[in-house]
Design a protein around this motif. Sequence first.
Motif, PDB file in Angstrom:
ATOM      1  N   GLY A  41      40.017  46.404  37.757  1.00 49.99           N
ATOM      2  CA  GLY A  41      41.245  45.747  37.347  1.00 49.99           C
ATOM      3  C   GLY A  41      40.977  44.528  36.492  1.00 49.99           C
ATOM      4  N   PRO A  42      42.043  43.889  35.974  1.00 54.94           N
ATOM      5  CA  PRO A  42      41.873  42.717  35.102  1.00 54.94           C
ATOM      6  C   PRO A  42      41.233  41.526  35.789  1.00 54.94           C
ATOM      7  N   GLU A  43      41.263  41.514  37.127  1.00 57.68           N
ATOM      8  CA  GLU A  43      40.630  40.399  37.840  1.00 57.68           C
ATOM      9  C   GLU A  43      39.129  40.331  37.572  1.00 57.68           C
ATOM     10  N   SER A  48      34.753  36.991  35.461  1.00 57.99           N
ATOM     11  CA  SER A  48      33.692  36.825  34.462  1.00 57.99           C
ATOM     12  C   SER A  48      33.970  35.608  33.578  1.00 57.99           C
ATOM     13  N   THR A  49      35.229  35.430  33.208  1.00 55.50           N
ATOM     14  CA  THR A  49      35.616  34.283  32.383  1.00 55.50           C
ATOM     15  C   THR A  49      35.383  32.974  33.127  1.00 55.50           C
ATOM     16  N   LEU A  50      35.821  32.908  34.380  1.00 59.07           N
ATOM     17  CA  LEU A  50      35.639  31.691  35.175  1.00 59.07           C
ATOM     18  C   LEU A  50      34.165  31.360  35.358  1.00 59.07           C
ATOM     19  N   PHE A 194      46.479  33.376  38.005  1.00 59.29           N
ATOM     20  CA  PHE A 194      45.344  33.928  38.739  1.00 59.29           C
ATOM     21  C   PHE A 194      45.802  34.300  40.152  1.00 59.29           C
ATOM     22  N   ASP A 195      45.453  35.497  40.564  1.00 63.66           N
ATOM     23  CA  ASP A 195      45.755  35.910  41.931  1.00 63.66           C
ATOM     24  C   ASP A 195      44.876  35.110  42.902  1.00 63.66           C
ATOM     25  N   PRO A 196      45.425  34.656  44.039  1.00 69.20           N
ATOM     26  CA  PRO A 196      44.633  33.876  45.005  1.00 69.20           C
ATOM     27  C   PRO A 196      43.372  34.595  45.477  1.00 69.20           C
TER      28      PRO A 196
END
Length: 247
Positions: A41-43, A48-50, A194-196
């Motif tokens: 999923g996009p998470e 990876s970005t974080l 951002f999802d928790p």
Amino acid sequence: MDPALLAFLTCAVFGAAMLQSATGIGYGVIAGPVLLVVLNGPEAIQISTLHNFLIGLFLVPVLRARVQVRVLGLLCLGALAGIAIGFTLLSALSVTALKLIAAGMVLFVTLTLLADMMRRREMTGGGQYARGETLAVGALSGVMGGMLAMPGPLAATWMSVRGFDMGSVRATILAFFIFAYGVNILSYVTLTGFDPQTLKLASVLTVPLAIGVLVGGLLAKRLSERVFRYLLLGVLAATILGILLSL
């Protein structure tokens, strides 16, 4: 999360952070596909970005003396337009089309690096570059960052081809990541949030991330310019392979 999957992610993040710390790029090539397979999923892109942003924050204060400030400024300026274009393409094109575009771009810079390596030039701290060319590289890197959260390979390869040494490439690209991934994070916060659970998993994985960064920093001191360029070539080849296999 299943303990076995968490252990798998831990190993992937450690190895990816170690390579990123040692060379300036590589996290997205190793951890990115693993996160996508596990999370599906996009998470995965968000984590990876974080993590890329955090690696830059960890290392740039230590490496700031090697940052090529003028090059960095031009790359960031070009990336502003590139990231916007990348996000637009992300919503306008199919995933397959995006990946084919990305693979073509990385293949081009891979062949460019390979041809340059065959010339056996001496690497120096201050390479030769033109303002317009640097802006264009920043824009293309921004496009890759906006589409696939991978702004590093193009910019790092261009710096190496232009004669910058390993330390300058590593420091400048990591500083560039703070800007490029910072813009991506701001875009996520503004557009989707951002999802928790995503933030929780990203936080848990910062432990192997930090250890990998420390180990990679030690390895960087032992890398020769020749080995650095071969590692860069390997990262580019792995990027192309990973993109094509994900089609």
